[in-house]
Design a protein around this motif. Sequence first.
Motif, PDB file in Angstrom:
ATOM      1  N   VAL A  22     140.450  38.716 147.919  1.00 39.70           N
ATOM      2  CA  VAL A  22     141.462  39.948 147.340  1.00 39.70           C
ATOM      3  C   VAL A  22     140.932  40.097 145.877  1.00 39.70           C
ATOM      4  N   LYS A  49     153.706  49.204 149.070  1.00 34.66           N
ATOM      5  CA  LYS A  49     153.911  50.452 149.463  1.00 34.66           C
ATOM      6  C   LYS A  49     154.834  51.317 149.008  1.00 34.66           C
ATOM      7  N   ARG A  54     153.735  52.445 143.869  1.00 34.48           N
ATOM      8  CA  ARG A  54     152.849  53.679 144.024  1.00 34.48           C
ATOM      9  C   ARG A  54     152.627  54.414 142.620  1.00 34.48           C
ATOM     10  N   GLN A  57     149.681  52.343 141.113  1.00 36.60           N
ATOM     11  CA  GLN A  57     148.526  52.383 142.308  1.00 36.60           C
ATOM     12  C   GLN A  57     148.777  53.452 143.452  1.00 36.60           C
ATOM     13  N   GLN A  61     147.954  49.820 146.755  1.00 35.90           N
ATOM     14  CA  GLN A  61     146.940  48.362 146.833  1.00 35.90           C
ATOM     15  C   GLN A  61     147.186  47.508 145.682  1.00 35.90           C
ATOM     16  N   GLU A  74     142.686  49.988 140.087  1.00 35.00           N
ATOM     17  CA  GLU A  74     141.164  50.124 140.726  1.00 35.00           C
ATOM     18  C   GLU A  74     140.530  48.790 139.812  1.00 35.00           C
TER      19      GLU A  74
END
Length: 221
Positions: A22, A49, A54, A57, A61, A74
Amino acid sequence: MSEPLPVITAFRWVPDFVKGHVRDVRVRWALEEVGQPYQVRLVDGVSVKAAEHRCLQPFGQVPTYEQDGFTLFESGAILLHIARTRSGLLPADPAKAAAAEQWVFAAMTSVEPAIMDLGLVNVFEADQPWAEARRPLSVKRVRGRLEDLSKRLGDKPYLEGEFTAGDLMMACVLHGLDGTGLLADYPNLDAYVARCRSRPAFRRALAAHLADFDQTPPLAA
């Protein structure tokens, strides 16, 4: 007043075969290399999620990075931010630093897509009817990248002679080939990955990554 600690996100639980792969490992490793303590906020398959996550991200993720109101997502962007704002992962000389940074991008855009494609064929979509037919092409693409990288590395210990953020990212990407046997055909790359992963900072990062997992699988929805 002391600066607030960075906060990163990581999964609370993943299947055993995903542990160590991960992408929070990349960020943990970078923070360990520069000697920066950090905190972890654990997420699961639902909260990652959710709208709250969000906002950090947009694709739902991990990892994310937060510090004193500043946020990033990222793993590559987070790694470069850490490397550019703290000493230990980039040379002081601007030209040498740029040379090191190019390997972060090379790892993620030239090497990782081929390895991820092979991972889809071997693991994540192995039950698809096209998987067996596609595997030889996926292996060929990976070998092409490994051959080029092996030639460029040569007999150097690291890509630019000393360990940098570029090596950290490349070692993490190449670890995606674990279990395929492909690295063994390129002894200098095999030794290179082992050399990178033997660093004390990586060992601390991996241990912290593994220690955060809840051993109980989540209940099915």
